[in-house]
Design a protein around this motif. Structure first.
Motif, short mmCIF file in Angstrom:
data_model
loop_
_atom_site.label_atom_id
_atom_site.label_comp_id
_atom_site.label_asym_id
_atom_site.label_seq_id
_atom_site.Cartn_x
_atom_site.Cartn_y
_atom_site.Cartn_z
N GLY A 60 61.06 -38.97 91.08
CA GLY A 60 62.01 -39.06 92.22
C GLY A 60 62.40 -40.44 92.60
O GLY A 60 61.92 -41.46 91.82
N ASP A 61 62.97 -40.65 93.50
CA ASP A 61 63.41 -41.96 94.10
C ASP A 61 62.66 -42.58 95.33
O ASP A 61 61.75 -41.76 95.80
N ILE A 62 62.83 -43.72 95.58
CA ILE A 62 62.23 -44.31 96.69
C ILE A 62 63.37 -45.00 97.71
O ILE A 62 64.29 -45.45 97.19
N LEU A 63 63.27 -44.68 98.95
CA LEU A 63 64.13 -45.04 99.86
C LEU A 63 63.78 -45.93 100.89
O LEU A 63 62.78 -45.87 101.91
N PRO A 64 64.43 -47.20 101.15
CA PRO A 64 63.76 -47.89 101.77
C PRO A 64 64.57 -48.07 103.16
O PRO A 64 65.83 -47.86 103.20
N LEU A 65 64.04 -48.24 104.42
CA LEU A 65 64.77 -48.09 105.75
C LEU A 65 63.94 -49.19 106.59
O LEU A 65 62.78 -49.45 106.89
N MET A 66 64.87 -50.02 107.40
CA MET A 66 64.68 -51.08 108.32
C MET A 66 64.50 -50.23 109.68
O MET A 66 65.34 -49.55 109.88
N ILE A 67 63.43 -50.50 110.34
CA ILE A 67 63.08 -49.94 111.59
C ILE A 67 62.80 -50.85 112.78
O ILE A 67 62.25 -52.02 112.58
N TYR A 68 63.67 -50.80 113.66
CA TYR A 68 63.89 -51.70 114.76
C TYR A 68 62.87 -51.31 115.95
O TYR A 68 62.42 -50.21 116.12
N PRO A 69 62.35 -52.30 116.85
CA PRO A 69 61.53 -52.01 117.79
C PRO A 69 62.09 -51.06 118.83
O PRO A 69 63.20 -51.05 119.39
N GLY A 70 61.31 -49.96 119.19
CA GLY A 70 61.84 -48.75 119.94
C GLY A 70 62.48 -47.74 119.43
O GLY A 70 62.70 -46.78 120.08
N GLN A 71 62.83 -47.91 118.09
CA GLN A 71 63.40 -46.73 117.19
C GLN A 71 62.16 -46.01 116.59
O GLN A 71 61.04 -46.62 116.15
N LYS A 72 62.36 -44.55 116.42
CA LYS A 72 61.69 -43.83 115.97
C LYS A 72 62.27 -43.07 114.68
O LYS A 72 63.43 -42.60 114.83
N ILE A 73 61.55 -43.00 113.84
CA ILE A 73 61.97 -42.19 112.22
C ILE A 73 61.06 -41.14 112.23
O ILE A 73 59.81 -41.18 112.16
N ILE A 74 61.52 -39.86 112.08
CA ILE A 74 60.81 -38.78 111.54
C ILE A 74 61.02 -38.25 110.12
O ILE A 74 62.11 -38.65 109.65
N THR A 75 60.19 -38.03 109.50
CA THR A 75 60.15 -38.00 108.20
C THR A 75 59.40 -36.53 107.57
O THR A 75 58.61 -35.90 108.42
N SER A 76 59.58 -36.27 106.41
CA SER A 76 58.81 -34.91 106.06
C SER A 76 57.34 -35.38 105.66
O SER A 76 57.18 -36.57 105.75
N SER A 77 56.66 -34.49 105.69
CA SER A 77 55.06 -34.52 105.77
C SER A 77 54.59 -35.37 104.74
O SER A 77 53.55 -35.84 104.56
N HIS A 78 55.38 -35.42 103.48
CA HIS A 78 54.90 -35.71 102.24
C HIS A 78 55.80 -37.31 101.64
O HIS A 78 55.62 -37.62 100.76
N ALA A 79 56.81 -37.81 102.91
CA ALA A 79 57.45 -38.81 102.21
C ALA A 79 56.88 -40.01 102.44
O ALA A 79 57.29 -41.13 101.76
N PHE A 80 55.76 -40.28 103.53
CA PHE A 80 55.35 -41.74 103.28
C PHE A 80 54.68 -42.42 102.04
O PHE A 80 53.99 -41.67 101.36
N LEU A 81 55.39 -43.46 101.95
CA LEU A 81 55.01 -44.19 100.68
C LEU A 81 54.15 -45.66 101.25
O LEU A 81 53.21 -45.85 100.80
N GLY A 82 54.79 -46.24 101.82
CA GLY A 82 54.27 -47.60 102.27
C GLY A 82 55.23 -48.26 103.46
O GLY A 82 56.36 -47.76 103.69
N ALA A 83 54.77 -49.36 104.20
CA ALA A 83 55.22 -50.12 105.23
C ALA A 83 54.89 -51.40 105.15
O ALA A 83 53.55 -51.73 104.98
N THR A 84 55.68 -51.94 106.25
CA THR A 84 55.24 -53.81 106.38
C THR A 84 54.16 -53.55 107.49
O THR A 84 53.99 -52.54 108.32
N ASN A 85 53.34 -54.50 107.62
CA ASN A 85 52.21 -54.46 108.55
C ASN A 85 52.33 -54.54 109.99
O ASN A 85 51.60 -54.40 110.64
N ASN A 86 53.67 -54.82 110.48
CA ASN A 86 54.25 -54.68 111.74
C ASN A 86 54.27 -53.22 112.07
O ASN A 86 54.84 -53.20 113.39
#
Length: 260
Positions: free
Chosen positions: A111-137
């Protein structure tokens, strides 16, 4: 025909896909070989870190240090494991070279990989199997339970991702989709039905209903069709879907596996 039910507007915020700018937490990265067999190539500067789902590590330079931990505490790690939203232990990768170090991450499914930028105070909900990685903040994946999702048969538990409250800068997450991912944008009053197993992510404020895929009886629209219940979104909103359903793959394998 029955009376048409009223559906509340989803009122989801826009999701930032492209990398608008770098900061001290967001490294240079490139997604290669998508949408079928995507891999995430990250260049970590000295003391720059990302964390990733257990089992997603592909390869890296010797100048990267890897540390494994529950990240967020044992209880949160156990909750991730119990609900299937992520592994209990997450791996943190830190660059040590002044000229940059390469890390490659990949999903266990095509499959593919989706990059998303997240801002302070913003929440993203994802499917239970979607998480691959994230920046340390970014805070480690948390779990959200919605009782109505019991009817979906998949995605009963969703992951919640947000910038850690200790940081003021935007962060980045990388999500894995089984098959290609697609962004769905709905205009005012526009409705869209999505198989629950195909939902990938949306803004945390989005609203949806769980409905039958057709107006026929439950027996015809769900039991006989084999399609199950759907998530109904109503605009204005936007969300992402995957091209294939992991639950469908599991069912296919179970049906065709030899039985003892």
């Amino acid at each position: 025909m029955g009376k048409k039910s009223k559906t509340k507007s989803s009122k989801g915020k826009k999701i930032t896909k492209k990398k608008d700018f770098r900061n001290e937490y967001i490294p240079d990265f490139e997604i290669k070989y998508g949408p079928s067999f995507a891999t995430l190539h990250v260049i970590l500067e000295r003391d720059q870190s990302v964390f990733a789902e257990s089992g997603s590590y592909n390869r890296m330079n010797r100048t990267i240090k890897m540390k494994t931990g529950s990240k967020g505490g044992i209880l949160k790690g156990l909750r991730r494991t119990f609900t299937g939203t992520a592994s209990m232990f997450l791996n943190t990768f830190t660059g040590t070279s002044s000229i940059g170090s390469k890390l490659v991450l990949a999903s266990h499914l095509p499959g593919d990989i989706l990059p998303l930028m997240i801002y302070p105070g913003q929440k993203i909900i994802t499917s239970s199997h979607a998480f691959l990685g994230a920046t340390n903040n970014m805070a480690p994946p948390d779990t959200r339970f919605r009782g109505r999702n019991l009817f979906l048969g998949s995605n009963i538990f969703l992951s919640v991702l947000q910038v850690d409250s200790k940081y003021d800068n935007p962060g980045m997450i990388w999500l894995k989709s089984y098959g290609p991912h697609k962004k769905i944008t709905l205009k005012e009053e526009e409705e869209h039905l999505v198989d629950g197993g195909l939902f990938l992510c949306s803004d945390g404020d989005i609203q949806y209903d769980i409905v039958k895929p057709s107006r026929e009886s439950f027996f015809r629209s769900v039991a006989l069709s084999g399609e199950g219940f759907s998530m109904r979104f109503r605009g204005p909103c936007e969300f992402y879907v995957s091209g294939r359903n992991i639950g469908g793959l599991i069912s296919f394998i179970q049906r065709h596996s030899p039985r003892k």
